[in-house]
Design a protein around this motif. Structure first.
Motif, PDB file in Angstrom:
ATOM      1  N   ILE A 153       0.840  -1.360   0.091  1.00 55.38           N
ATOM      2  CA  ILE A 153      -0.146  -0.093   0.081  1.00 55.38           C
ATOM      3  C   ILE A 153       0.830   1.143   0.046  1.00 55.38           C
ATOM      4  O   ILE A 153       1.581   1.556   0.727  1.00 55.38           O
ATOM      5  CB  ILE A 153      -1.175   0.149   0.964  1.00 55.38           C
ATOM      6  CG1 ILE A 153      -1.923  -1.217   1.226  1.00 55.38           C
ATOM      7  CG2 ILE A 153      -1.685   1.325   1.156  1.00 55.38           C
ATOM      8  CD1 ILE A 153      -2.662  -1.311   2.557  1.00 55.38           C
ATOM      9  N   GLY A 356     -13.144   2.914  -3.602  1.00 56.35           N
ATOM     10  CA  GLY A 356     -12.265   2.015  -2.920  1.00 56.35           C
ATOM     11  C   GLY A 356     -11.451   1.005  -3.651  1.00 56.35           C
ATOM     12  O   GLY A 356     -10.655   1.518  -4.704  1.00 56.35           O
ATOM     13  N   HIS A 357     -11.301  -0.240  -3.022  1.00 55.07           N
ATOM     14  CA  HIS A 357     -10.216  -1.221  -3.819  1.00 55.07           C
ATOM     15  C   HIS A 357     -10.570  -1.212  -5.300  1.00 55.07           C
ATOM     16  O   HIS A 357      -9.273  -1.447  -5.979  1.00 55.07           O
ATOM     17  CB  HIS A 357     -10.436  -2.432  -2.930  1.00 55.07           C
ATOM     18  CG  HIS A 357     -11.449  -3.306  -3.513  1.00 55.07           C
ATOM     19  ND1 HIS A 357     -11.333  -4.511  -4.016  1.00 55.07           N
ATOM     20  CD2 HIS A 357     -12.625  -3.239  -3.270  1.00 55.07           C
ATOM     21  CE1 HIS A 357     -12.439  -4.997  -4.355  1.00 55.07           C
ATOM     22  NE2 HIS A 357     -13.360  -4.148  -3.674  1.00 55.07           N
ATOM     23  N   ARG A 358     -11.432  -1.500  -5.729  1.00 51.84           N
ATOM     24  CA  ARG A 358     -11.572  -1.734  -7.130  1.00 51.84           C
ATOM     25  C   ARG A 358     -11.091  -0.635  -8.134  1.00 51.84           C
ATOM     26  O   ARG A 358     -10.471  -0.726  -8.903  1.00 51.84           O
ATOM     27  CB  ARG A 358     -13.224  -1.928  -7.525  1.00 51.84           C
ATOM     28  CG  ARG A 358     -13.702  -3.170  -6.767  1.00 51.84           C
ATOM     29  CD  ARG A 358     -15.007  -3.484  -7.306  1.00 51.84           C
ATOM     30  NE  ARG A 358     -15.513  -4.849  -6.598  1.00 51.84           N
ATOM     31  CZ  ARG A 358     -14.996  -5.984  -6.866  1.00 51.84           C
ATOM     32  NH1 ARG A 358     -14.245  -6.471  -7.638  1.00 51.84           N
ATOM     33  NH2 ARG A 358     -15.664  -7.238  -6.072  1.00 51.84           N
ATOM     34  N   SER A 361      -7.131  -0.712  -7.862  1.00 53.94           N
ATOM     35  CA  SER A 361      -6.470  -1.635  -8.150  1.00 53.94           C
ATOM     36  C   SER A 361      -5.652  -1.738  -9.450  1.00 53.94           C
ATOM     37  O   SER A 361      -6.059  -0.789 -10.260  1.00 53.94           O
ATOM     38  CB  SER A 361      -7.339  -2.891  -8.169  1.00 53.94           C
ATOM     39  OG  SER A 361      -8.123  -2.754  -9.215  1.00 53.94           O
ATOM     40  N   GLN A 365      -1.745  -7.407  -9.056  1.00 55.28           N
ATOM     41  CA  GLN A 365      -2.532  -7.465  -7.923  1.00 55.28           C
ATOM     42  C   GLN A 365      -2.277  -7.565  -6.528  1.00 55.28           C
ATOM     43  O   GLN A 365      -1.137  -8.266  -6.222  1.00 55.28           O
ATOM     44  CB  GLN A 365      -3.842  -8.694  -7.934  1.00 55.28           C
ATOM     45  CG  GLN A 365      -4.723  -8.743  -9.164  1.00 55.28           C
ATOM     46  CD  GLN A 365      -5.649  -9.970  -9.439  1.00 55.28           C
ATOM     47  OE1 GLN A 365      -5.670 -10.727  -8.457  1.00 55.28           O
ATOM     48  NE2 GLN A 365      -5.861 -10.199 -10.666  1.00 55.28           N
ATOM     49  N   TYR A 368      -1.458  -0.944  -4.144  1.00 56.96           N
ATOM     50  CA  TYR A 368      -2.579  -0.126  -4.164  1.00 56.96           C
ATOM     51  C   TYR A 368      -1.716   1.312  -3.765  1.00 56.96           C
ATOM     52  O   TYR A 368      -0.912   1.673  -3.282  1.00 56.96           O
ATOM     53  CB  TYR A 368      -3.289  -0.116  -3.018  1.00 56.96           C
ATOM     54  CG  TYR A 368      -4.502  -1.276  -3.453  1.00 56.96           C
ATOM     55  CD1 TYR A 368      -5.404  -1.600  -3.952  1.00 56.96           C
ATOM     56  CD2 TYR A 368      -4.154  -2.655  -2.607  1.00 56.96           C
ATOM     57  CE1 TYR A 368      -6.247  -2.604  -4.124  1.00 56.96           C
ATOM     58  CE2 TYR A 368      -4.551  -3.897  -2.292  1.00 56.96           C
ATOM     59  CZ  TYR A 368      -5.918  -3.847  -3.379  1.00 56.96           C
ATOM     60  OH  TYR A 368      -6.512  -5.131  -3.573  1.00 56.96           O
ATOM     61  N   GLN A 389     -10.752   4.907   1.529  1.00 56.40           N
ATOM     62  CA  GLN A 389      -9.770   4.162   0.469  1.00 56.40           C
ATOM     63  C   GLN A 389      -9.087   2.916   1.459  1.00 56.40           C
ATOM     64  O   GLN A 389      -9.212   1.915   1.014  1.00 56.40           O
ATOM     65  CB  GLN A 389      -8.754   4.956   0.045  1.00 56.40           C
ATOM     66  CG  GLN A 389      -9.270   5.771  -1.153  1.00 56.40           C
ATOM     67  CD  GLN A 389      -7.995   6.696  -1.625  1.00 56.40           C
ATOM     68  OE1 GLN A 389      -6.913   6.823  -0.847  1.00 56.40           O
ATOM     69  NE2 GLN A 389      -8.093   7.484  -2.753  1.00 56.40           N
ATOM     70  N   SER A 392     -11.401   0.219   2.782  1.00 62.69           N
ATOM     71  CA  SER A 392     -11.882  -0.753   1.613  1.00 62.69           C
ATOM     72  C   SER A 392     -10.785  -1.824   1.260  1.00 62.69           C
ATOM     73  O   SER A 392     -10.959  -2.960   1.078  1.00 62.69           O
ATOM     74  CB  SER A 392     -12.318   0.143   0.564  1.00 62.69           C
ATOM     75  OG  SER A 392     -12.489  -0.754  -0.718  1.00 62.69           O
ATOM     76  N   VAL A 393      -9.628  -1.169   1.129  1.00 64.88           N
ATOM     77  CA  VAL A 393      -8.534  -2.123   0.766  1.00 64.88           C
ATOM     78  C   VAL A 393      -8.096  -2.923   1.815  1.00 64.88           C
ATOM     79  O   VAL A 393      -8.012  -4.325   1.575  1.00 64.88           O
ATOM     80  CB  VAL A 393      -7.207  -1.091   0.553  1.00 64.88           C
ATOM     81  CG1 VAL A 393      -5.955  -2.061   0.295  1.00 64.88           C
ATOM     82  CG2 VAL A 393      -7.555  -0.078  -0.792  1.00 64.88           C
ATOM     83  N   ALA A 396     -10.647  -5.733   1.611  1.00 69.11           N
ATOM     84  CA  ALA A 396     -10.375  -6.657   0.265  1.00 69.11           C
ATOM     85  C   ALA A 396      -9.212  -7.453   0.626  1.00 69.11           C
ATOM     86  O   ALA A 396      -9.227  -8.538   0.356  1.00 69.11           O
ATOM     87  CB  ALA A 396      -9.829  -5.583  -0.960  1.00 69.11           C
ATOM     88  N   ALA A 404     -15.755  -4.485   1.534  1.00 68.55           N
ATOM     89  CA  ALA A 404     -14.560  -3.599   0.533  1.00 68.55           C
ATOM     90  C   ALA A 404     -15.531  -2.827  -0.345  1.00 68.55           C
ATOM     91  O   ALA A 404     -15.020  -1.757  -0.741  1.00 68.55           O
ATOM     92  CB  ALA A 404     -13.714  -4.525  -0.078  1.00 68.55           C
TER      93      ALA A 404
END
Length: 468
Positions: A153, A356-358, A361, A365, A368, A389, A392-393, A396, A404
């Protein structure tokens, strides 16, 4: 290569600032071990460098809920939620205690110099996803090491990479040579040495955001003080006059942020600052007596100034991520799925949908970019955005996709209308930016002609559509 079992590895968080420490708190709450790597000597090292600047978000919006939960057993209590901390307050009363609670999970003096997949440069496909990340770190004493991580991250921010005064994204000709007279930070005019540098001097302030507003207001206060006689600011605007020149004003749902623009307006109204519009700096020349002359890309030459404060935004340092496969917008250098939500060329009235994570990304993978860095070159980032953020990360990474994907944040509107396609447009006029909530325009000194031609004062007409 026998790679470590990925699930047993920590999540490396780059940066012990507000978003990085919040990320660590959320990971701990999810039972995931974080390892926070901070290049500076203390938690919130970058925040401490603007300790004198007051946030426009109150305490209620700059403390992450997971962090507060982690701090609670220590007896820590959040300061009055309705008050506004300075950067120094934020670092000392919140970030430092949070880092102490995280303990040896936070490593100071640890500069990340590279991130990759174990045994895989960015070219190699075979077995890539099965490999952990490797993070190269240089310690304060010069030692180098390699750390394996299950995910990375990057909350390193953009503070170390300010944008130049030059109007084309590159330093103006002569800008680097004039570095002794150019600052890229809001000056701390309470510091006697800094105050002496600007008192009684003519200073060019380049930029149109909250930092520029703060600098203009501070210089105006200095001009009205006993020791500041003769202090004058020249406000350099790349764009023309529009309904959003002074921000959202009373329409801003963050009142302190709106007040910054009103303070800048007052600086102009009181005659402490003149505005030069549609000016993109192409060169910085030094006069025989050491003063600086800003030369526009259109050939205009401004009267000499003693100092320049360039507050034109920041940009992300992506150099240490060059071996990762990132999906970044070609304009903003932000994650490509986030970019349309924050693009100032399209963004209107400051409403940013929580994400968030989506949206954060990438093809690799498990990596972030969060916090200020996730916005790339886009402005108007809020601490609350970073908190959402990393919530959510972390969810996930823990495999809780329901949490998430759930939106748990409503962001305030700025009241600023960028308008579609008119961001930074030098000819934008009030009422044409396609937005709403514009504030009445103040009188400005428009220096649209070469400096050899006397400037004329104009009052820009009011614009906006808040009456409906």
């Amino acid at each position: 290569m026998n790679a470590p079992a990925t699930a047993e590895l920590p999540v490396v968080v780059i940066g012990a600032g507000p978003t990085g420490l919040a990320a660590a708190a959320h990971l701990v709450g999810r039972g995931i071990e974080p390892l926070v790597l901070e290049a500076g000597p203390a938690a919130g090292a970058a925040v401490r460098e603007w300790a004198h600047v007051r946030l426009f978000s109150p305490w209620s919006e700059v403390v992450d809920p997971a962090a507060e939960k982690l701090l609670a057993p220590t007896g820590w209590t959040r300061p009055d939620p309705a008050t506004y901390p300075s950067g120094g307050d934020w670092a000392e009363w919140y970030l430092q205690p949070l880092a102490e609670v995280l303990g040896d999970r936070v490593h100071l003096g640890a500069t990340v110099t590279g991130v990759s997949r174990a045994g895989r440069d960015r070219i190699v496909d075979a077995g890539r996803e099965a490999q952990p990340f490797v993070v190269h770190v240089t310690r304060a004493d010069g030692r180098e090491e390699r750390i394996s991580a299950r995910a990375v991250i990057d909350a390193s921010g953009t503070w170390r990479t300010p944008s130049p005064a030059g109007g084309s994204g590159l330093p103006a000709l002569g800008e680097k040579a004039a570095a002794d007279r150019i600052s890229y930070r809001v000056p701390d005019l309470k510091d006697p040495a800094v105050r002496a540098r600007y008192a009684g001097r003519r200073t060019a302030v380049v930029g149109s955001g909250a930092s520029a507003f703060t600098a203009l207001a501070s210089l105006a206060d200095l001009a009205e003080s006993d020791a500041g006689a003769g202090t004058k600011a020249v406000w350099i605007l790349r764009r023309g006059i529009s309904g959003s020149t002074f921000g959202g004003g009373e329409a801003d749902q963050l009142p302190a942020r709106g007040a910054l623009g009103l303070a800048a307006k007052a600086a102009v109204d009181r005659g402490h600052a003149d505005a030069v519009t549609g000016f993109r700096t192409g060169a910085v020349e030094r006069t025989p007596d050491g003063r600086l002359v800003l030369v526009g890309e259109d050939g205009r030459r401004l009267d000499p100034v003693d100092e320049v404060i360039a507050l034109t935004g920041f940009r992300p340092d992506l150099s240490f991520l060059s071996e990762l496969r990132l999906d970044l917008d070609e304009r903003l250098q932000a994650p490509v799925r986030l970019a349309p939500l924050i693009d100032p060329n399209q963004h209107s009235c400051g409403t940013v949908y929580p994400h968030g994570h989506r949206e954060l990304s990438h093809p690799d993978q498990g990596v972030y970019l969060v916090g200020m860095k996730s916005y790339g070159r886009a402005p108007t980032f809020l601490a609350m955005t970073g908190h959402e953020q990393v919530r959510s990360v972390a969810a996930a990474l823990a495999g809780d996709l329901d949490a998430a994907d759930r939106v748990e944040l409503t962001l305030p509107e700025t009241g600023v209308c960028g308008g579609a396609g008119l961001f930074d447009a030098p000819d934008a006029q009030p009422g044409t930016d396609g937005g709403c909530c514009a504030t009445p325009e103040p009188p400005l000194v428009r220096l649209d002609a070469p400096a050899t031609v006397p400037a004329t004062a104009e009052t820009a007409p009011a614009g906006g559509c808040c009456g409906s």
